[in-house]
Design a protein around this motif. Structure first.
Motif, PDB file in Angstrom:
ATOM      1  N   PRO A  67       0.843  -1.038  -0.326  1.00 37.22           N
ATOM      2  CA  PRO A  67       0.201   0.056   0.077  1.00 37.22           C
ATOM      3  C   PRO A  67       0.828   1.265  -0.235  1.00 37.22           C
ATOM      4  N   GLY A  68       0.277   2.399  -0.276  1.00 37.09           N
ATOM      5  CA  GLY A  68       1.131   3.622  -0.482  1.00 37.09           C
ATOM      6  C   GLY A  68       0.440   4.563  -1.345  1.00 37.09           C
ATOM      7  N   PHE A  69       1.396   5.679  -1.552  1.00 41.87           N
ATOM      8  CA  PHE A  69       1.056   6.559  -2.424  1.00 41.87           C
ATOM      9  C   PHE A  69       1.909   6.914  -3.506  1.00 41.87           C
ATOM     10  N   MET A  70       1.343   7.237  -4.769  1.00 44.72           N
ATOM     11  CA  MET A  70       2.021   7.349  -5.866  1.00 44.72           C
ATOM     12  C   MET A  70       2.760   8.829  -5.968  1.00 44.72           C
ATOM     13  N   VAL A  71       4.047   8.809  -6.332  1.00 43.65           N
ATOM     14  CA  VAL A  71       4.616  10.074  -6.870  1.00 43.65           C
ATOM     15  C   VAL A  71       5.253   9.765  -8.269  1.00 43.65           C
ATOM     16  N   PHE A  83       6.972   5.270 -11.134  1.00 44.98           N
ATOM     17  CA  PHE A  83       6.799   6.226 -10.056  1.00 44.98           C
ATOM     18  C   PHE A  83       7.389   5.741  -8.632  1.00 44.98           C
ATOM     19  N   LEU A  84       7.314   6.668  -7.765  1.00 38.96           N
ATOM     20  CA  LEU A  84       7.853   6.153  -6.347  1.00 38.96           C
ATOM     21  C   LEU A  84       6.440   5.990  -5.440  1.00 38.96           C
ATOM     22  N   LEU A  85       6.683   4.782  -4.568  1.00 40.92           N
ATOM     23  CA  LEU A  85       5.593   4.664  -3.775  1.00 40.92           C
ATOM     24  C   LEU A  85       6.204   4.851  -2.428  1.00 40.92           C
ATOM     25  N   VAL A  86       5.418   5.882  -1.788  1.00 43.29           N
ATOM     26  CA  VAL A  86       5.812   5.989  -0.409  1.00 43.29           C
ATOM     27  C   VAL A  86       4.695   5.830   0.459  1.00 43.29           C
ATOM     28  N   PRO A  87       4.977   5.618   1.809  1.00 50.12           N
ATOM     29  CA  PRO A  87       3.941   5.224   2.885  1.00 50.12           C
ATOM     30  C   PRO A  87       2.995   6.177   3.225  1.00 50.12           C
ATOM     31  N   SER A  88       3.260   7.555   2.856  1.00 49.76           N
ATOM     32  CA  SER A  88       2.075   8.754   3.497  1.00 49.76           C
ATOM     33  C   SER A  88       2.364   9.845   2.572  1.00 49.76           C
ATOM     34  N   PRO A  89       0.996  10.654   2.250  1.00 51.30           N
ATOM     35  CA  PRO A  89       0.979  11.528   1.457  1.00 51.30           C
ATOM     36  C   PRO A  89       1.942  12.635   1.940  1.00 51.30           C
ATOM     37  N   GLN A  90       2.321  12.774   3.081  1.00 49.91           N
ATOM     38  CA  GLN A  90       3.484  13.596   3.562  1.00 49.91           C
ATOM     39  C   GLN A  90       4.697  13.300   3.151  1.00 49.91           C
ATOM     40  N   ALA A  91       5.032  12.339   2.754  1.00 53.24           N
ATOM     41  CA  ALA A  91       6.111  11.570   2.230  1.00 53.24           C
ATOM     42  C   ALA A  91       6.477  11.906   0.727  1.00 53.24           C
ATOM     43  N   CYS A  92       5.550  12.435   0.116  1.00 53.27           N
ATOM     44  CA  CYS A  92       5.907  12.952  -1.255  1.00 53.27           C
ATOM     45  C   CYS A  92       7.092  13.868  -1.254  1.00 53.27           C
ATOM     46  N   ILE A  93       7.000  14.528  -2.249  1.00 57.68           N
ATOM     47  CA  ILE A  93       8.381  15.323  -2.713  1.00 57.68           C
ATOM     48  C   ILE A  93       8.725  16.518  -1.456  1.00 57.68           C
ATOM     49  N   HIS A  94       9.692  16.148  -0.846  1.00 60.75           N
ATOM     50  CA  HIS A  94      10.056  16.706   0.198  1.00 60.75           C
ATOM     51  C   HIS A  94      11.598  17.146   0.167  1.00 60.75           C
ATOM     52  N   VAL A  95      12.033  17.917   0.884  1.00 60.68           N
ATOM     53  CA  VAL A  95      13.563  18.134   1.104  1.00 60.68           C
ATOM     54  C   VAL A  95      13.956  18.183   2.569  1.00 60.68           C
ATOM     55  N   PRO A  96      14.615  17.276   3.028  1.00 60.52           N
ATOM     56  CA  PRO A  96      15.069  15.976   2.212  1.00 60.52           C
ATOM     57  C   PRO A  96      14.129  15.040   1.953  1.00 60.52           C
ATOM     58  N   PRO A  97      14.499  14.031   0.922  1.00 59.57           N
ATOM     59  CA  PRO A  97      13.364  13.057   0.749  1.00 59.57           C
ATOM     60  C   PRO A  97      13.394  12.147   1.851  1.00 59.57           C
ATOM     61  N   PRO A 118      -4.642   6.776  -1.494  1.00 60.48           N
ATOM     62  CA  PRO A 118      -3.832   5.769  -1.164  1.00 60.48           C
ATOM     63  C   PRO A 118      -4.290   4.456  -2.202  1.00 60.48           C
ATOM     64  N   ILE A 119      -3.247   3.690  -2.579  1.00 61.66           N
ATOM     65  CA  ILE A 119      -3.308   2.569  -3.398  1.00 61.66           C
ATOM     66  C   ILE A 119      -2.693   1.545  -3.035  1.00 61.66           C
ATOM     67  N   TRP A 120      -2.979   0.184  -3.790  1.00 59.28           N
ATOM     68  CA  TRP A 120      -2.437  -1.064  -3.548  1.00 59.28           C
ATOM     69  C   TRP A 120      -1.414  -1.249  -4.918  1.00 59.28           C
ATOM     70  N   LEU A 141       9.931  -2.085  -7.627  1.00 64.61           N
ATOM     71  CA  LEU A 141       8.565  -3.331  -7.831  1.00 64.61           C
ATOM     72  C   LEU A 141       8.256  -3.275  -9.442  1.00 64.61           C
ATOM     73  N   VAL A 142       8.421  -4.366 -10.125  1.00 67.86           N
ATOM     74  CA  VAL A 142       7.700  -4.430 -11.444  1.00 67.86           C
ATOM     75  C   VAL A 142       6.350  -4.612 -11.170  1.00 67.86           C
ATOM     76  N   GLY A 143       5.714  -3.459 -11.747  1.00 65.70           N
ATOM     77  CA  GLY A 143       4.484  -3.407 -11.471  1.00 65.70           C
ATOM     78  C   GLY A 143       3.659  -4.232 -12.326  1.00 65.70           C
ATOM     79  N   GLU A 144       2.513  -4.739 -11.832  1.00 61.33           N
ATOM     80  CA  GLU A 144       1.420  -5.522 -12.710  1.00 61.33           C
ATOM     81  C   GLU A 144       0.040  -4.458 -12.626  1.00 61.33           C
ATOM     82  N   ALA A 145      -0.321  -4.051 -11.730  1.00 64.53           N
ATOM     83  CA  ALA A 145      -1.455  -3.482 -11.489  1.00 64.53           C
ATOM     84  C   ALA A 145      -1.741  -2.529 -10.313  1.00 64.53           C
ATOM     85  N   ILE A 146      -2.509  -1.672 -10.214  1.00 60.71           N
ATOM     86  CA  ILE A 146      -2.804  -0.868  -9.108  1.00 60.71           C
ATOM     87  C   ILE A 146      -4.334  -0.936  -8.961  1.00 60.71           C
TER      88      ILE A 146
END
Length: 150
Positions: A67-71, A83-97, A118-120, A141-146
């Protein structure tokens, strides 16, 4: 007598066709029923030494769902492949990552729309460091589906 053979042939053809379709859907369904991986387990990866727990190591090359959020790493909103999958919407593009063990680099086999919320993500997990413009990720992750997270 000829009608019986034609009827038998139709039944055999239907059975073979059904088996082929079942096999094709079954291989896709296998990835969509992967082992559920949570971010605590991914956090066990020591991104400095590259060492991971035996439980995490056992998932290398296996079908998982995370599970996670798409960047998105692309501008195309209708055909996102990377895309990057991150654990929370706040973990999206921040400095530092976020730390590398809290980011999964996803490369979809087929493009998908940008996901809001949020997605699987289903696919094959690889324990390798991947670099992106937003930071390093300890996983690929070699993605099959979301699908939406429920």
């Amino acid at each position: 007598m000829m009608k019986k053979w034609v009827l038998a042939g139709v039944f055999i053809l239907a059975a073979v066709t059904g088996a082929v379709i079942y096999q094709m859907l079954g291989s896709r369904g296998g990835a969509l029923n992967g082992v559920e991986v949570d971010w605590r387990l991914l956090g066990e990866m020591d991104y400095i030494t590259g060492k991971s727990s035996s439980e995490l190591q056992a998932l290398n090359g296996k079908s998982v769902k995370i599970p996670g959020f798409m960047v998105p790493l692309e501008d195309n909103q209708r055909d996102v492949v990377e895309f990057l999958l991150v654990p929370s919407p706040q973990a999206c593009i921040h400095v530092p990552p976020p730390p590398p063990n809290q980011m999964v680099y996803v490369k979809m086999k087929r493009g998908t729309d940008v996901a809001v919320g949020p997605i699987w993500v289903y696919g094959t997990l690889n324990l390798v460091t991947k670099k992106s413009m937003y930071g390093d990720a300890s996983f690929e992750l070699v993605g099959e589906a979301i699908e939406p997270y429920k």
